[in-house]
Motif scaffolding. Sequence first.
Motif, PDB file in Angstrom:
ATOM      1  N   PRO A  45      92.019  54.613  16.888  1.00  0.00           N
ATOM      2  CA  PRO A  45      91.137  55.735  17.230  1.00  0.00           C
ATOM      3  C   PRO A  45      90.387  56.256  16.014  1.00  0.00           C
ATOM      4  O   PRO A  45      90.991  56.586  14.993  1.00  0.00           O
ATOM      5  CB  PRO A  45      92.099  56.789  17.793  1.00  0.00           C
ATOM      6  N   LYS A  46      89.074  56.305  16.109  1.00  0.00           N
ATOM      7  CA  LYS A  46      88.250  56.798  14.997  1.00  0.00           C
ATOM      8  C   LYS A  46      88.108  58.312  15.026  1.00  0.00           C
ATOM      9  O   LYS A  46      87.609  58.916  14.081  1.00  0.00           O
ATOM     10  CB  LYS A  46      86.881  56.118  15.022  1.00  0.00           C
ATOM     11  N   SER A  47      88.550  58.932  16.105  1.00  0.00           N
ATOM     12  CA  SER A  47      88.588  60.398  16.196  1.00  0.00           C
ATOM     13  C   SER A  47      89.709  60.759  17.149  1.00  0.00           C
ATOM     14  O   SER A  47      90.041  59.998  18.056  1.00  0.00           O
ATOM     15  CB  SER A  47      87.251  60.957  16.686  1.00  0.00           C
ATOM     16  N   GLY A  48      90.323  61.894  16.893  1.00  0.00           N
ATOM     17  CA  GLY A  48      91.384  62.350  17.781  1.00  0.00           C
ATOM     18  C   GLY A  48      92.722  61.683  17.542  1.00  0.00           C
ATOM     19  O   GLY A  48      93.651  61.847  18.329  1.00  0.00           O
ATOM     20  N   LEU A  52      95.066  60.740   9.065  1.00  0.00           N
ATOM     21  CA  LEU A  52      93.949  60.121   8.370  1.00  0.00           C
ATOM     22  C   LEU A  52      94.032  58.601   8.443  1.00  0.00           C
ATOM     23  O   LEU A  52      95.111  58.028   8.649  1.00  0.00           O
ATOM     24  CB  LEU A  52      93.948  60.570   6.910  1.00  0.00           C
ATOM     25  N   PRO A  53      92.907  57.918   8.249  1.00  0.00           N
ATOM     26  CA  PRO A  53      92.912  56.452   8.275  1.00  0.00           C
ATOM     27  C   PRO A  53      93.807  55.879   7.174  1.00  0.00           C
ATOM     28  O   PRO A  53      94.029  56.498   6.128  1.00  0.00           O
ATOM     29  CB  PRO A  53      91.445  56.094   8.029  1.00  0.00           C
ATOM     30  N   VAL A  54      94.291  54.680   7.435  1.00  0.00           N
ATOM     31  CA  VAL A  54      95.096  53.939   6.458  1.00  0.00           C
ATOM     32  C   VAL A  54      94.351  52.654   6.133  1.00  0.00           C
ATOM     33  O   VAL A  54      93.943  51.915   7.039  1.00  0.00           O
ATOM     34  CB  VAL A  54      96.502  53.616   6.995  1.00  0.00           C
ATOM     35  N   ALA A  80      93.338  52.221  11.407  1.00  0.00           N
ATOM     36  CA  ALA A  80      93.902  51.375  10.357  1.00  0.00           C
ATOM     37  C   ALA A  80      92.916  50.260  10.041  1.00  0.00           C
ATOM     38  O   ALA A  80      92.394  49.606  10.945  1.00  0.00           O
ATOM     39  CB  ALA A  80      95.242  50.795  10.790  1.00  0.00           C
ATOM     40  N   ILE A  81      92.682  50.044   8.753  1.00  0.00           N
ATOM     41  CA  ILE A  81      91.617  49.147   8.283  1.00  0.00           C
ATOM     42  C   ILE A  81      92.201  48.177   7.269  1.00  0.00           C
ATOM     43  O   ILE A  81      92.891  48.590   6.335  1.00  0.00           O
ATOM     44  CB  ILE A  81      90.493  49.972   7.629  1.00  0.00           C
ATOM     45  N   LEU A 115      82.016  52.944   5.676  1.00  0.00           N
ATOM     46  CA  LEU A 115      82.711  53.384   6.891  1.00  0.00           C
ATOM     47  C   LEU A 115      82.826  54.905   6.950  1.00  0.00           C
ATOM     48  O   LEU A 115      83.408  55.442   7.888  1.00  0.00           O
ATOM     49  CB  LEU A 115      84.115  52.761   6.959  1.00  0.00           C
ATOM     50  N   ARG A 116      82.286  55.574   5.931  1.00  0.00           N
ATOM     51  CA  ARG A 116      82.283  57.035   5.861  1.00  0.00           C
ATOM     52  C   ARG A 116      83.693  57.607   5.908  1.00  0.00           C
ATOM     53  O   ARG A 116      83.989  58.544   6.660  1.00  0.00           O
ATOM     54  CB  ARG A 116      81.410  57.623   6.969  1.00  0.00           C
ATOM     55  N   LEU A 117      84.561  57.039   5.094  1.00  0.00           N
ATOM     56  CA  LEU A 117      85.931  57.529   4.976  1.00  0.00           C
ATOM     57  C   LEU A 117      85.989  58.535   3.821  1.00  0.00           C
ATOM     58  O   LEU A 117      85.907  58.149   2.652  1.00  0.00           O
ATOM     59  CB  LEU A 117      86.894  56.370   4.701  1.00  0.00           C
TER      60      LEU A 117
END
Length: 287
Positions: A45-48, A52-54, A80-81, A115-117
């Motif tokens: 999920p990119k939102s919600g 935070l992203p990993v 997750a990226i 990716l605007r992280l």
Amino acid sequence: MIGYFTRTGLALLLLSLYLSADAQAGEVRMIAGQVSELFVDDGGPKSGGSGLPVVFINSASGAGTQWAAQLEYLRQSRRAIAIDLRGHGRSSMPTNGDFAIASMADDIRAVADQLRLDRFVLVGHSMGGFVAIAYAGGHPDRVAGLFLLDPASDGRMMPAEQAAGLMAALRSEAYQPTIEGYWDSIIGSPRKEVRDQLMADLRHTPRETVTGTLEELLSFDPVTPLRRYAGPKCTLITLFNETPASLQNLVPDLPSEKIDSTGHWPQMEMPDAVNERLGSFLATLAI
């Protein structure tokens, strides 16, 4: 009427399973770095989501596919990226032949920017741990946490004769037996499919990438940027990482835990144990 609701319920179930599988599989794309096209697997999920992203960073001769179990685990609730560093996996070779650790840390910057992280957690394995450290030390405001999985030891502590002999062998006709023999010694005795994938990844990686990254490991200073990063961090080590040159012995305030009965790639050999410890680390972060 019963048949209608049965078919409708089945369709909704299949749709939810499809969407879940699609999120876990991730969206793959190529991102332009300064000197290489970088392969990125971006899912969850990119939102919600629940945190935070990993961002996962591969080892020498590794690729994002070696994080498959961790990506599937995390993407149930968060983004997750996985990045294939320059010259690894499906990323292109650097046009300038540069495999400096600091330069590879710029691959993280390129991906994070595009990716605007704004803030994210970094996970690095082996050599990828050094790349993650280099990025975190230079951009501490963007790294919410640093999880090092069996990171490389400080190669500067290897005796000069031994280091020179290793690099000479890797640049000679003995490259293949030398590198495969070393890999075999640190793989340990995992399942055949794991061993086969690791050796296939090694053989797929260009010789210039392997020798370039290993040479960098012999000269890079991981201690200074690791001390500079004051955010949450920890390292999960194996029996291959219990030497005076190991980071947990050089940076005493680096929390460390050992995982037994595994080789140098515990994320593939013992994925559940790694996922549990990674999940516990993420739960401690104030995000």
